[in-house]
Scaffold this active site. Sequence first.
Site, PDB file in Angstrom:
ATOM      1  N   PRO A  93       0.821  -1.212   0.000  1.00  0.00           N
ATOM      2  CA  PRO A  93       0.000   0.000   0.000  1.00  0.00           C
ATOM      3  C   PRO A  93       0.857   1.265   0.000  1.00  0.00           C
ATOM      4  O   PRO A  93       2.080   1.201   0.175  1.00  0.00           O
ATOM      5  CB  PRO A  93      -0.814  -0.130   1.288  1.00  0.00           C
ATOM      6  CG  PRO A  93      -0.020  -1.038   2.150  1.00  0.00           C
ATOM      7  CD  PRO A  93       0.684  -1.987   1.243  1.00  0.00           C
ATOM      8  N   HIS A 374       1.731   0.249  26.666  1.00  0.00           N
ATOM      9  CA  HIS A 374       0.840  -0.368  25.680  1.00  0.00           C
ATOM     10  C   HIS A 374       0.196   0.714  24.812  1.00  0.00           C
ATOM     11  O   HIS A 374       0.008   1.843  25.253  1.00  0.00           O
ATOM     12  CB  HIS A 374      -0.217  -1.216  26.370  1.00  0.00           C
ATOM     13  CG  HIS A 374       0.281  -2.565  26.774  1.00  0.00           C
ATOM     14  ND1 HIS A 374      -0.352  -3.739  26.430  1.00  0.00           N
ATOM     15  CD2 HIS A 374       1.388  -2.927  27.467  1.00  0.00           C
ATOM     16  CE1 HIS A 374       0.325  -4.770  26.913  1.00  0.00           C
ATOM     17  NE2 HIS A 374       1.386  -4.304  27.548  1.00  0.00           N
ATOM     18  N   GLU A 399      -4.499 -10.137  23.517  1.00  0.00           N
ATOM     19  CA  GLU A 399      -5.897  -9.866  23.835  1.00  0.00           C
ATOM     20  C   GLU A 399      -6.833 -10.075  22.653  1.00  0.00           C
ATOM     21  O   GLU A 399      -8.024 -10.341  22.823  1.00  0.00           O
ATOM     22  CB  GLU A 399      -6.061  -8.441  24.382  1.00  0.00           C
ATOM     23  CG  GLU A 399      -5.812  -7.317  23.406  1.00  0.00           C
ATOM     24  CD  GLU A 399      -4.366  -6.874  23.390  1.00  0.00           C
ATOM     25  OE1 GLU A 399      -4.097  -5.738  22.944  1.00  0.00           O
ATOM     26  OE2 GLU A 399      -3.484  -7.651  23.816  1.00  0.00           O
TER      27      GLU A 399
END
Length: 591
Positions: A93, A374, A399
């Site tokens: 891209p 994070h 997660e």
Amino acid sequence: GEVAEIRDHHNELRIRMEQADNGRRMNLVVRVFDGGIGLRYEWPEEGDLGTFEIVDELTEFRLTDNPTTWYIRSQEENRYEYLYERMPLSRTPPLTHTPLTMAFGNEDAGEGGPYVALHEAALVDYAAMSLERIGRTALKAHLTPWSTGVAVYAEAPHHSPWRMILIGDEAGDLVTNYTMLNLNEPNALGDVSWAEPGKYIGIWWGMHLGIWSWGQGPNHGATTENTRRYIDFAAEHGFDGVLVEGWNTGWDGDWTANGDVFSFTEPYPDFDLDGLAAYAREKGTRLMGHHETSGSAPNYEPQMEDAYALMNRLGVRAIKSGYVDWSMNYPRRHGPGVAEGETVYEWNTGQFMVRHYQRSVEAAARHQISLNIHEAIKDTGLRRTYPNLMTRESARGQEYNAWSAGNGPDHVPTLVFTRMLASPMDFTPGIFNLAGTADRTINVPTTLAGQLALYVVLYSPLQMAADLPENYAPHMDAFQFIKDVPADWADTRVLEAKIGDYVTIARRDRHSEDWYLGAKNDASPRTVDVPLSFLDADRTYTATLYRDAADADYRTRTAAYEIETRAVTSADQLTIPLAPGGGLAVRFAAQ
């Protein structure tokens, strides 16, 4: 770190340039290592440049051929949390993040070398660089702009980050290439003996499973009673810390939408912060702090000093901070282009947030606090200069296996050669209950042995055992590997690898003569077949193998594993089958 010692060995070329009509000066500095190249621009104090703005950077990377490329798209909503895609460079891209990894040979035939990765080092007070494709095999530096359209606000003396090219004959050469750390400045903090690697558990996975809530209510996870249970478990099994998310006020309602309501010093009424911190210390472990900001630097920065001082007083040595927000939605209320009372929004990868993360790590260091960030900006080797910048997420982590279609079994064998080239990653491994849930109808795409392998394959000086304690109880024999495996290493070897398919890594413990091995596989069954020549030649080791059972499969039999013990030497060969989505974890205990 990954190794005990790193040699800084390079040649440097410095080109000094002066603009004829006004005397302004700029230096181009190039460093060449055996395995990489770095270049940067410097604007010295002399030359009357003063305060200036950078609107574009014209650095280009012009590549021969059309290499196979692994990438994630840049300037997208979800920061870096995407699955990696693979395409020829000419079909990538328009804008991609770094590290960008390429294979110039025939990767499908197992002859992918040479391998090249493009990244940057020492990103300080500058905009992060993405790569813009400007031709079939040509890339240009793209600097994330401020909301004003300016890329970088600067004042001489100033310099850019290093634009870095890593080069290796094998894919594993990129993993054990430490050019990025050599391009960063030495430790700026002095004695950092307080910045201690270790392993932790925490009140976290239950929220992602929907068992608990971050906010107040009948299912609140961060309660005194629940935390004491976790502290007891940590103390019994020798963990260094207990993370508790949702302990502080601000989580009620849609906490992702308003980061301005968080307090980083005020606990909820059902969480006895002082008492729990003391209880943890008495039991031989510590609380790990947690600061979710929801991306609001204006709310977090005024509270940093008090919050870090509080953590220090409580004996906390590390904080996990979070920046959950869309990547172009980070609020700013002061500075260029902002009227009084106005809020504008910046990219997480722009200079505004780069400055914020720098303030955070420096403030934390003043209070002897290590950080695990994070949703952060990518790392560029600053952990050398600021050793308390221990680890970060900055990628699609565990997660996603709790509430989505999952990461896929090829995710980890890809991460090792892409995201992990930037820094340690807090992937949060160690899930033992891999069965599907109401929100995730498929299994976590790995076997239990594959989860154990992550502790060696994915380096982090702070490693989590992420599952609920009750999910470890039926498998305490396998849990022993998590208890044994270190988080700090003296040596690292990549024994075999194919990007996206498989990887086998061996590491030696920094504090003993023991070695550990981790092998992670994609969806196709295969066999680990590696010589043990990395072991010391003059000794015997007791090898404890945590391996997939014959019928193990990430789709059906995730918890099927076997534990085997045998005596080995450096003359032996390790030949072990891996299940689909499987793995292998080995401890070599020196005799």
